[in-house]
Design a protein around this motif. Sequence first.
Motif, PDB file in Angstrom:
ATOM      1  N   SER A   5       1.137 -15.622  -7.129  1.00  0.00           N
ATOM      2  CA  SER A   5      -0.045 -15.485  -6.293  1.00  0.00           C
ATOM      3  C   SER A   5      -1.248 -14.957  -7.068  1.00  0.00           C
ATOM      4  O   SER A   5      -1.595 -13.773  -6.960  1.00  0.00           O
ATOM      5  CB  SER A   5       0.249 -14.539  -5.138  1.00  0.00           C
ATOM      6  OG  SER A   5       1.405 -14.921  -4.460  1.00  0.00           O
ATOM      7  N   ASN A   6      -1.890 -15.781  -7.828  1.00  0.00           N
ATOM      8  CA  ASN A   6      -3.126 -15.415  -8.527  1.00  0.00           C
ATOM      9  C   ASN A   6      -3.017 -14.100  -9.279  1.00  0.00           C
ATOM     10  O   ASN A   6      -3.807 -13.180  -9.095  1.00  0.00           O
ATOM     11  CB  ASN A   6      -4.302 -15.339  -7.551  1.00  0.00           C
ATOM     12  CG  ASN A   6      -4.757 -16.682  -7.109  1.00  0.00           C
ATOM     13  OD1 ASN A   6      -4.561 -17.671  -7.804  1.00  0.00           O
ATOM     14  ND2 ASN A   6      -5.364 -16.739  -5.950  1.00  0.00           N
ATOM     15  N   LEU A   7      -2.036 -14.016 -10.137  1.00  0.00           N
ATOM     16  CA  LEU A   7      -1.810 -12.820 -10.947  1.00  0.00           C
ATOM     17  C   LEU A   7      -1.711 -11.552 -10.088  1.00  0.00           C
ATOM     18  O   LEU A   7      -2.270 -10.518 -10.398  1.00  0.00           O
ATOM     19  CB  LEU A   7      -2.915 -12.658 -11.994  1.00  0.00           C
ATOM     20  CG  LEU A   7      -3.046 -13.808 -12.996  1.00  0.00           C
ATOM     21  CD1 LEU A   7      -4.242 -13.575 -13.892  1.00  0.00           C
ATOM     22  CD2 LEU A   7      -1.794 -13.954 -13.809  1.00  0.00           C
ATOM     23  N   GLY A   8      -0.979 -11.655  -9.011  1.00  0.00           N
ATOM     24  CA  GLY A   8      -0.773 -10.506  -8.136  1.00  0.00           C
ATOM     25  C   GLY A   8      -2.019 -10.092  -7.394  1.00  0.00           C
ATOM     26  O   GLY A   8      -2.261  -8.905  -7.211  1.00  0.00           O
ATOM     27  N   GLY A   9      -2.800 -11.045  -6.942  1.00  0.00           N
ATOM     28  CA  GLY A   9      -4.034 -10.710  -6.241  1.00  0.00           C
ATOM     29  C   GLY A   9      -5.035 -10.090  -7.184  1.00  0.00           C
ATOM     30  O   GLY A   9      -5.674  -9.099  -6.844  1.00  0.00           O
ATOM     31  N   PHE A  10      -5.184 -10.698  -8.355  1.00  0.00           N
ATOM     32  CA  PHE A  10      -6.047 -10.166  -9.415  1.00  0.00           C
ATOM     33  C   PHE A  10      -5.663  -8.743  -9.775  1.00  0.00           C
ATOM     34  O   PHE A  10      -6.511  -7.880  -9.965  1.00  0.00           O
ATOM     35  CB  PHE A  10      -7.524 -10.259  -9.039  1.00  0.00           C
ATOM     36  CG  PHE A  10      -7.982 -11.642  -8.770  1.00  0.00           C
ATOM     37  CD1 PHE A  10      -7.862 -12.631  -9.730  1.00  0.00           C
ATOM     38  CD2 PHE A  10      -8.504 -11.977  -7.543  1.00  0.00           C
ATOM     39  CE1 PHE A  10      -8.260 -13.917  -9.480  1.00  0.00           C
ATOM     40  CE2 PHE A  10      -8.914 -13.262  -7.284  1.00  0.00           C
ATOM     41  CZ  PHE A  10      -8.793 -14.244  -8.258  1.00  0.00           C
ATOM     42  N   LEU A  11      -4.395  -8.471  -9.835  1.00  0.00           N
ATOM     43  CA  LEU A  11      -3.770  -7.221 -10.246  1.00  0.00           C
ATOM     44  C   LEU A  11      -3.867  -6.111  -9.207  1.00  0.00           C
ATOM     45  O   LEU A  11      -3.008  -5.253  -9.140  1.00  0.00           O
ATOM     46  CB  LEU A  11      -4.351  -6.738 -11.588  1.00  0.00           C
ATOM     47  CG  LEU A  11      -3.573  -5.694 -12.350  1.00  0.00           C
ATOM     48  CD1 LEU A  11      -2.225  -6.247 -12.770  1.00  0.00           C
ATOM     49  CD2 LEU A  11      -4.327  -5.261 -13.581  1.00  0.00           C
ATOM     50  N   PHE A  12      -4.882  -6.103  -8.351  1.00  0.00           N
ATOM     51  CA  PHE A  12      -5.050  -5.023  -7.382  1.00  0.00           C
ATOM     52  C   PHE A  12      -3.937  -5.009  -6.338  1.00  0.00           C
ATOM     53  O   PHE A  12      -3.390  -3.955  -6.013  1.00  0.00           O
ATOM     54  CB  PHE A  12      -6.411  -5.110  -6.683  1.00  0.00           C
ATOM     55  CG  PHE A  12      -7.558  -4.902  -7.616  1.00  0.00           C
ATOM     56  CD1 PHE A  12      -7.706  -3.717  -8.296  1.00  0.00           C
ATOM     57  CD2 PHE A  12      -8.485  -5.909  -7.814  1.00  0.00           C
ATOM     58  CE1 PHE A  12      -8.757  -3.514  -9.165  1.00  0.00           C
ATOM     59  CE2 PHE A  12      -9.545  -5.729  -8.678  1.00  0.00           C
ATOM     60  CZ  PHE A  12      -9.686  -4.528  -9.353  1.00  0.00           C
ATOM     61  N   GLY A  13      -3.621  -6.133  -5.778  1.00  0.00           N
ATOM     62  CA  GLY A  13      -2.581  -6.202  -4.752  1.00  0.00           C
ATOM     63  C   GLY A  13      -1.220  -5.825  -5.300  1.00  0.00           C
ATOM     64  O   GLY A  13      -0.442  -5.147  -4.638  1.00  0.00           O
TER      65      GLY A  13
END
Length: 183
Positions: free
Chosen positions: A136-144
Amino acid sequence: MAGSVPDPAGTGTGAGPESVPGVDDPAPGAVPGADGPAADGTAAATAAPAAPGWRGWRGRRPFWGGLLVLLGGAEILFTLRAPLPVVLHIGMQGLAGYLVPAVMVICGVLILFNPAQRLFYSVLAVLAALASWLTSNLGGFLFGMILGVLGACLTFGWLPDQPLRRRRLRRAARGEAPGPAGA
């Protein structure tokens, strides 16, 4: 008598099968071993009763851990559906991209409303958060992913029925309302 139960039959004895003559029940919320006066001469340090309402509900479960897992899963789902032209599509697409953050959201809700099974949900949430890096998009752009892992760790480490800390015990003994840490 302190150990008696109400008499539903109205016979007037006031004793039920659970009562033991001469044995007093401990006060609700009392801290074991804190029966006498404290060393500095103050009153006995007993735990404050559970707060009713929102604070009581929040205090009986790993609230912050469940909330972080829920927010992490929601953030990952949001980045998948964001109408931004800059959104990456790295990793598996399709069902796995939506399934992993949906599992995180469900785990967050279950942590909040079923804290008895918090260990299973926290392990599942941390695995889903780490899997979101690939799906999923690098973990929600890392934040998620970071929110999910942090929330799962907070949930895993949460222990129910902890005695109050010394500072809260002193505050409860003085009858003060809990306030900010610096006040």
